[in-house]
Design a protein around this motif. Structure first.
Motif, PDB file in Angstrom:
ATOM      1  N   ASP A 117       4.638  15.255  15.732  1.00 39.95           N
ATOM      2  CA  ASP A 117       3.854  15.843  16.648  1.00 39.95           C
ATOM      3  C   ASP A 117       2.444  16.376  16.503  1.00 39.95           C
ATOM      4  O   ASP A 117       1.606  16.864  16.839  1.00 39.95           O
ATOM      5  N   GLY A 118       1.982  15.544  15.092  1.00 38.41           N
ATOM      6  CA  GLY A 118       0.793  15.628  14.911  1.00 38.41           C
ATOM      7  C   GLY A 118       0.293  16.641  14.039  1.00 38.41           C
ATOM      8  O   GLY A 118      -0.875  16.953  13.421  1.00 38.41           O
ATOM      9  N   GLN A 119       1.007  17.810  13.646  1.00 35.19           N
ATOM     10  CA  GLN A 119       0.584  18.697  12.889  1.00 35.19           C
ATOM     11  C   GLN A 119       0.731  18.226  11.332  1.00 35.19           C
ATOM     12  O   GLN A 119       1.481  17.795  11.030  1.00 35.19           O
ATOM     13  N   ARG A 120      -0.098  18.998  10.740  1.00 28.10           N
ATOM     14  CA  ARG A 120      -0.361  18.644   9.262  1.00 28.10           C
ATOM     15  C   ARG A 120       0.670  19.728   8.249  1.00 28.10           C
ATOM     16  O   ARG A 120       0.345  20.809   8.408  1.00 28.10           O
ATOM     17  N   LYS A 133      -3.776   7.241  12.581  1.00 36.34           N
ATOM     18  CA  LYS A 133      -2.342   7.437  13.323  1.00 36.34           C
ATOM     19  C   LYS A 133      -2.359   9.028  13.357  1.00 36.34           C
ATOM     20  O   LYS A 133      -1.819   9.575  14.385  1.00 36.34           O
ATOM     21  N   GLN A 134      -3.061   9.864  12.471  1.00 34.62           N
ATOM     22  CA  GLN A 134      -2.830  11.290  12.557  1.00 34.62           C
ATOM     23  C   GLN A 134      -3.572  11.783  13.989  1.00 34.62           C
ATOM     24  O   GLN A 134      -3.196  12.560  14.729  1.00 34.62           O
ATOM     25  N   ALA A 135      -4.799  10.919  14.185  1.00 35.13           N
ATOM     26  CA  ALA A 135      -5.544  11.503  15.224  1.00 35.13           C
ATOM     27  C   ALA A 135      -4.747  10.955  16.429  1.00 35.13           C
ATOM     28  O   ALA A 135      -4.595  11.794  17.629  1.00 35.13           O
ATOM     29  N   GLU A 136      -4.055   9.871  16.736  1.00 39.02           N
ATOM     30  CA  GLU A 136      -3.313   9.430  17.611  1.00 39.02           C
ATOM     31  C   GLU A 136      -1.980  10.299  17.900  1.00 39.02           C
ATOM     32  O   GLU A 136      -1.678  10.569  19.133  1.00 39.02           O
ATOM     33  N   SER A 180       0.996  -1.228   0.002  1.00 34.53           N
ATOM     34  CA  SER A 180       0.020  -0.093  -0.141  1.00 34.53           C
ATOM     35  C   SER A 180       0.949   1.104  -0.028  1.00 34.53           C
ATOM     36  O   SER A 180       1.991   1.060   0.365  1.00 34.53           O
ATOM     37  N   LYS A 181       0.313   2.566  -0.374  1.00 31.41           N
ATOM     38  CA  LYS A 181       1.178   3.739  -0.496  1.00 31.41           C
ATOM     39  C   LYS A 181       1.375   4.094   0.919  1.00 31.41           C
ATOM     40  O   LYS A 181       0.646   3.912   1.858  1.00 31.41           O
ATOM     41  N   MET A 182       2.515   4.473   1.073  1.00 27.48           N
ATOM     42  CA  MET A 182       2.903   5.016   2.568  1.00 27.48           C
ATOM     43  C   MET A 182       3.217   6.527   2.621  1.00 27.48           C
ATOM     44  O   MET A 182       3.194   7.103   1.487  1.00 27.48           O
ATOM     45  N   LEU A 183       2.689   7.074   3.695  1.00 27.66           N
ATOM     46  CA  LEU A 183       2.780   8.465   3.920  1.00 27.66           C
ATOM     47  C   LEU A 183       3.784   8.801   4.855  1.00 27.66           C
ATOM     48  O   LEU A 183       3.702   8.301   5.860  1.00 27.66           O
ATOM     49  N   VAL A 222      -1.800  13.389  17.373  1.00 25.03           N
ATOM     50  CA  VAL A 222      -2.220  14.554  17.856  1.00 25.03           C
ATOM     51  C   VAL A 222      -2.557  14.482  19.061  1.00 25.03           C
ATOM     52  O   VAL A 222      -2.346  15.367  20.115  1.00 25.03           O
ATOM     53  N   ALA A 223      -3.241  13.408  19.679  1.00 25.89           N
ATOM     54  CA  ALA A 223      -3.644  13.177  21.184  1.00 25.89           C
ATOM     55  C   ALA A 223      -2.424  13.182  21.749  1.00 25.89           C
ATOM     56  O   ALA A 223      -2.374  13.575  23.159  1.00 25.89           O
ATOM     57  N   VAL A 224      -1.468  12.397  21.498  1.00 24.99           N
ATOM     58  CA  VAL A 224      -0.290  12.276  22.286  1.00 24.99           C
ATOM     59  C   VAL A 224       0.399  13.739  22.376  1.00 24.99           C
ATOM     60  O   VAL A 224       0.917  14.055  23.341  1.00 24.99           O
ATOM     61  N   ALA A 225       0.422  14.489  21.341  1.00 23.57           N
ATOM     62  CA  ALA A 225       0.789  15.842  21.159  1.00 23.57           C
ATOM     63  C   ALA A 225       0.370  16.528  22.482  1.00 23.57           C
ATOM     64  O   ALA A 225       0.899  17.312  23.371  1.00 23.57           O
ATOM     65  N   GLU A 226      -1.056  16.582  22.336  1.00 26.02           N
ATOM     66  CA  GLU A 226      -1.885  17.394  23.436  1.00 26.02           C
ATOM     67  C   GLU A 226      -1.617  16.949  24.953  1.00 26.02           C
ATOM     68  O   GLU A 226      -1.640  17.687  25.761  1.00 26.02           O
ATOM     69  N   GLN A 227      -1.329  15.607  25.017  1.00 22.57           N
ATOM     70  CA  GLN A 227      -0.992  15.034  26.333  1.00 22.57           C
ATOM     71  C   GLN A 227       0.274  15.540  27.023  1.00 22.57           C
ATOM     72  O   GLN A 227       0.511  15.940  27.919  1.00 22.57           O
ATOM     73  N   LYS A 228       1.327  15.594  25.778  1.00 22.32           N
ATOM     74  CA  LYS A 228       2.426  16.231  26.232  1.00 22.32           C
ATOM     75  C   LYS A 228       2.526  17.547  26.701  1.00 22.32           C
ATOM     76  O   LYS A 228       3.110  18.181  27.449  1.00 22.32           O
ATOM     77  N   LYS A 229       1.761  18.272  25.842  1.00 23.51           N
ATOM     78  CA  LYS A 229       1.303  19.829  26.371  1.00 23.51           C
ATOM     79  C   LYS A 229       0.904  19.967  27.831  1.00 23.51           C
ATOM     80  O   LYS A 229       1.261  20.859  28.508  1.00 23.51           O
ATOM     81  N   ALA A 230       0.005  19.142  28.107  1.00 22.78           N
ATOM     82  CA  ALA A 230      -0.765  18.998  29.229  1.00 22.78           C
ATOM     83  C   ALA A 230       0.310  18.932  30.517  1.00 22.78           C
ATOM     84  O   ALA A 230       0.073  19.465  31.615  1.00 22.78           O
ATOM     85  N   THR A 231       1.227  18.135  29.972  1.00 23.63           N
ATOM     86  CA  THR A 231       2.173  17.679  31.434  1.00 23.63           C
ATOM     87  C   THR A 231       3.360  18.493  31.312  1.00 23.63           C
ATOM     88  O   THR A 231       4.263  18.402  32.296  1.00 23.63           O
ATOM     89  N   ARG A 232       3.585  19.227  30.202  1.00 24.53           N
ATOM     90  CA  ARG A 232       4.874  19.941  30.030  1.00 24.53           C
ATOM     91  C   ARG A 232       5.296  20.778  31.243  1.00 24.53           C
ATOM     92  O   ARG A 232       6.413  20.866  31.672  1.00 24.53           O
ATOM     93  N   GLY A 233       4.230  21.609  31.697  1.00 24.33           N
ATOM     94  CA  GLY A 233       4.534  22.426  32.757  1.00 24.33           C
ATOM     95  C   GLY A 233       4.778  22.144  33.991  1.00 24.33           C
ATOM     96  O   GLY A 233       5.085  22.783  34.989  1.00 24.33           O
TER      97      GLY A 233
END
Length: 151
Positions: free
Chosen positions: A44-47, A121-124, A36-39, A126-137
């Motif tokens: 960090d989840g950004q497009r 995978k994109q949604a996953e 299958s085609k790979m992308l 984004v969720a991981v990036a948001e979780q990292k932002k929440a625990t960063r401070g």
């Protein structure tokens, strides 16, 4: 004269056996499913499609990693001699160069994902990036307490 005739005959038999073996290999490989085609996705989840700066950075990173792949593929010598082992060596070398390119892209923050799994995978990511932002401070103790509370 007989010896020359026998050598010619056996030489033709071996040549024909090689052709049969190559044809059998082609038929066997032809039955393999197409990949299958790979992308590439940013870790960090950004497009990159939505952001010209990220798109440009992707182009720079992709070009740099392609250069690393090419350097790896050009180092050393692969002698083929026309045999099947030579063809296998070239295929292995190409796969090794692909691995170098993938590793380079991972170091730069990209993941290679099959196209049919891209949205999940994109949604996953984004969720991981948001979780990292929440625990960063928070400090270590706050994160530890939050982790204990989740159990």
């Amino acid at each position: 004269m007989v010896a020359i005739g026998c050598a010619y005959f056996f030489g033709r038999v071996i040549f024909n056996m090689r052709k049969i073996a190559i044809a059998a290999l082609c038929v066997a490989l032809g039955g393999c499913p197409a990949q299958s085609k790979m992308l590439w996705h940013r870790a960090d989840g950004q497009r990159a499609l939505d952001n010209p700066t990220l798109r440009t950075q992707f182009e720079f990173d992709g070009t740099a990693c392609l250069g690393e792949r090419n350097k790896d593929n050009l180092s050393g010598v692969t002698v083929t001699g026309g045999e099947l082992a030579g063809i296998a060596a070239v295929a292995y070398r190409s796969a090794a160069a692909d691995t170098v390119q993938r590793g380079c892209m991972v170091e730069k923050g990209y993941l290679l994902v099959p196209e049919d799994q891209a949205q999940a995978k994109q949604a996953e990511l984004v969720a991981v990036a948001e979780q990292k932002k929440a625990t960063r401070g928070r400090g270590w103790r706050d994160r530890h307490k939050a982790a204990e509370a989740s159990f």
